[in-house]
Scaffold this motif. Structure first.
Motif, PDB file in Angstrom:
ATOM      1  N   ARG A 117       0.839  -1.212   0.000  1.00  0.00           N
ATOM      2  CA  ARG A 117       0.000   0.000   0.000  1.00  0.00           C
ATOM      3  C   ARG A 117       0.867   1.252   0.000  1.00  0.00           C
ATOM      4  O   ARG A 117       0.643   2.180  -0.782  1.00  0.00           O
ATOM      5  CB  ARG A 117      -0.917  -0.029   1.243  1.00  0.00           C
ATOM      6  N   CYS A 119       3.958   1.711  -0.974  1.00  0.00           N
ATOM      7  CA  CYS A 119       4.696   1.928  -2.232  1.00  0.00           C
ATOM      8  C   CYS A 119       3.759   2.446  -3.324  1.00  0.00           C
ATOM      9  O   CYS A 119       4.158   3.259  -4.151  1.00  0.00           O
ATOM     10  CB  CYS A 119       5.400   0.644  -2.673  1.00  0.00           C
ATOM     11  N   ARG A 120       2.510   1.977  -3.292  1.00  0.00           N
ATOM     12  CA  ARG A 120       1.522   2.497  -4.242  1.00  0.00           C
ATOM     13  C   ARG A 120       1.224   3.966  -3.938  1.00  0.00           C
ATOM     14  O   ARG A 120       1.250   4.805  -4.824  1.00  0.00           O
ATOM     15  CB  ARG A 120       0.239   1.674  -4.114  1.00  0.00           C
ATOM     16  N   GLU A 121       0.981   4.274  -2.648  1.00  0.00           N
ATOM     17  CA  GLU A 121       0.585   5.642  -2.273  1.00  0.00           C
ATOM     18  C   GLU A 121       1.729   6.646  -2.437  1.00  0.00           C
ATOM     19  O   GLU A 121       1.524   7.769  -2.858  1.00  0.00           O
ATOM     20  CB  GLU A 121       0.131   5.677  -0.806  1.00  0.00           C
ATOM     21  N   GLU A 122       2.943   6.226  -2.057  1.00  0.00           N
ATOM     22  CA  GLU A 122       4.058   7.185  -2.039  1.00  0.00           C
ATOM     23  C   GLU A 122       4.810   7.248  -3.358  1.00  0.00           C
ATOM     24  O   GLU A 122       5.367   8.287  -3.709  1.00  0.00           O
ATOM     25  CB  GLU A 122       5.060   6.799  -0.932  1.00  0.00           C
ATOM     26  N   ALA A 124       3.689   5.269  -6.387  1.00  0.00           N
ATOM     27  CA  ALA A 124       2.861   4.856  -7.530  1.00  0.00           C
ATOM     28  C   ALA A 124       3.445   3.660  -8.271  1.00  0.00           C
ATOM     29  O   ALA A 124       3.369   3.595  -9.505  1.00  0.00           O
ATOM     30  CB  ALA A 124       2.642   6.030  -8.492  1.00  0.00           C
ATOM     31  N   VAL A 125       4.060   2.739  -7.528  1.00  0.00           N
ATOM     32  CA  VAL A 125       4.593   1.534  -8.185  1.00  0.00           C
ATOM     33  C   VAL A 125       4.150   0.271  -7.440  1.00  0.00           C
ATOM     34  O   VAL A 125       4.028   0.275  -6.223  1.00  0.00           O
ATOM     35  CB  VAL A 125       6.153   1.531  -8.238  1.00  0.00           C
ATOM     36  N   ALA A 157       7.703   0.539 -14.458  1.00  0.00           N
ATOM     37  CA  ALA A 157       7.259   1.829 -13.911  1.00  0.00           C
ATOM     38  C   ALA A 157       8.350   2.458 -13.050  1.00  0.00           C
ATOM     39  O   ALA A 157       8.993   1.771 -12.251  1.00  0.00           O
ATOM     40  CB  ALA A 157       5.994   1.635 -13.089  1.00  0.00           C
ATOM     41  N   PRO A 159       9.466   4.900 -10.025  1.00  0.00           N
ATOM     42  CA  PRO A 159       8.859   5.477  -8.818  1.00  0.00           C
ATOM     43  C   PRO A 159       8.722   6.997  -8.925  1.00  0.00           C
ATOM     44  O   PRO A 159       9.633   7.672  -9.425  1.00  0.00           O
ATOM     45  CB  PRO A 159       9.849   5.098  -7.716  1.00  0.00           C
ATOM     46  N   GLN A 160       7.583   7.505  -8.477  1.00  0.00           N
ATOM     47  CA  GLN A 160       7.306   8.950  -8.509  1.00  0.00           C
ATOM     48  C   GLN A 160       7.326   9.495  -7.077  1.00  0.00           C
ATOM     49  O   GLN A 160       6.781   8.852  -6.179  1.00  0.00           O
ATOM     50  CB  GLN A 160       5.907   9.198  -9.095  1.00  0.00           C
ATOM     51  N   LEU A 162       5.508  11.083  -4.984  1.00  0.00           N
ATOM     52  CA  LEU A 162       4.169  11.637  -4.737  1.00  0.00           C
ATOM     53  C   LEU A 162       4.082  12.316  -3.370  1.00  0.00           C
ATOM     54  O   LEU A 162       3.330  13.249  -3.180  1.00  0.00           O
ATOM     55  CB  LEU A 162       3.103  10.538  -4.833  1.00  0.00           C
TER      56      LEU A 162
END
Ligand SMILES: Nc1nc2c([nH]c(=O)n2[C@H]2C[C@H](O)[C@@H](COP(=O)(O)OP(=O)(O)OP(=O)(O)O)O2)c(=O)[nH]1
Length: 200
Positions: A117, A119-122, A124-125, A157, A159-160, A162
């Motif tokens: 979660r 890694c997705r939230e911070e 986006a991967v 992808a 990492p961004q 965010l």
């Protein structure tokens, strides 16, 4: 032996290697002969455990075999021999310090799910989470511990940042080029030992 906030009992652990937990089965909660409850001041044979307390406590104790403190998880994301380092943007007292992506494990969430979660939230991967690396470390000034897991990116992808001010991929000989949060030091040492020295 542990005391638990709000529970007027001791939790006693039997560490004998011959002592095995009984799994949960229909109509019977999970129980563990390793763990017993004693009221303060009692000695000898343990009291029968209150099953409600027993299940709640077992889930705490079994929670990835960690302490009873809340867990902050971090991802040691490694790509081509480099580690992803992230500069915190907030709060003001932590802004500018570098860390591994991650955050608090939410109630009912596993440590691995929390990392997916975060890694997705911070970033986006999507990632694949591997084994824990390095020790479980108390976080200075917080009633929490830091646990870091090895992780790899899924797909191409990038990492961004965010939620971070900046991201950098660091080769092991560049780990000390940024100011890491102090709790990360022993974990970085373990990651350093794992990565091959970069060829120059
Ligand atoms: N994510 C992360 N946190 C770390 C590391 N090292 C370290 O001391 N910490 C500390 C900084 C913070 O005090 C705490 C993490 O809290 P946080 O506020 O980022 O967690 P979170 O994102 O789940 O919380 P929230 O702000 O969304 O409420 O752990 C690390 O390598 N990664």
């Amino acid at each position: 032996m542990l005391t638990l906030p709000g529970r007027r009992c001791w939790l006693v652990a039997n560490l004998s290697p011959n002592c095995h937990p009984r799994p949960q089965s229909a109509g019977r909660p999970a129980s563990c002969p390793r763990l017993h409850f004693r009221r303060p001041g009692t000695i000898g044979t343990p009291d029968a455990a209150d099953p409600t307390d027993s299940v709640a406590l077992l889930s705490l104790v079994r929670n990835e075999r960690t302490s009873l403190l809340p867990v902050i998880v971090g991802a040691a994301l490694i790509r081509a021999g480099r580690l992803l380092a992230c500069a915190r943007a907030r709060p003001p007292e932590l802004a500018g310090w570098w860390e591994l992506p991650g955050g608090k494990v939410e109630p009912g969430e596993s440590e691995r799910d929390a990392l997916l979660r975060e890694c997705r939230e911070e970033l986006a991967v999507p990632v694949i989470v591997g084994d824990q690396i390095g020790p479980t470390v108390p976080i200075p000034g917080r009633e929490a511990v830091l646990k870091v897991y090895l992780a790899t990116l899924v797909g191409e992808a990038e990492p961004q940042p965010l939620e971070h001010a900046e991201l950098r991929w660091l080769a092991p000989d560049r780990f000390d080029s940024v100011a890491w949060l102090p709790a990360d030091a022993p974990i970085l040492a373990a990651i350093h030992g794992l990565l091959p020295a970069p060829a120059h």
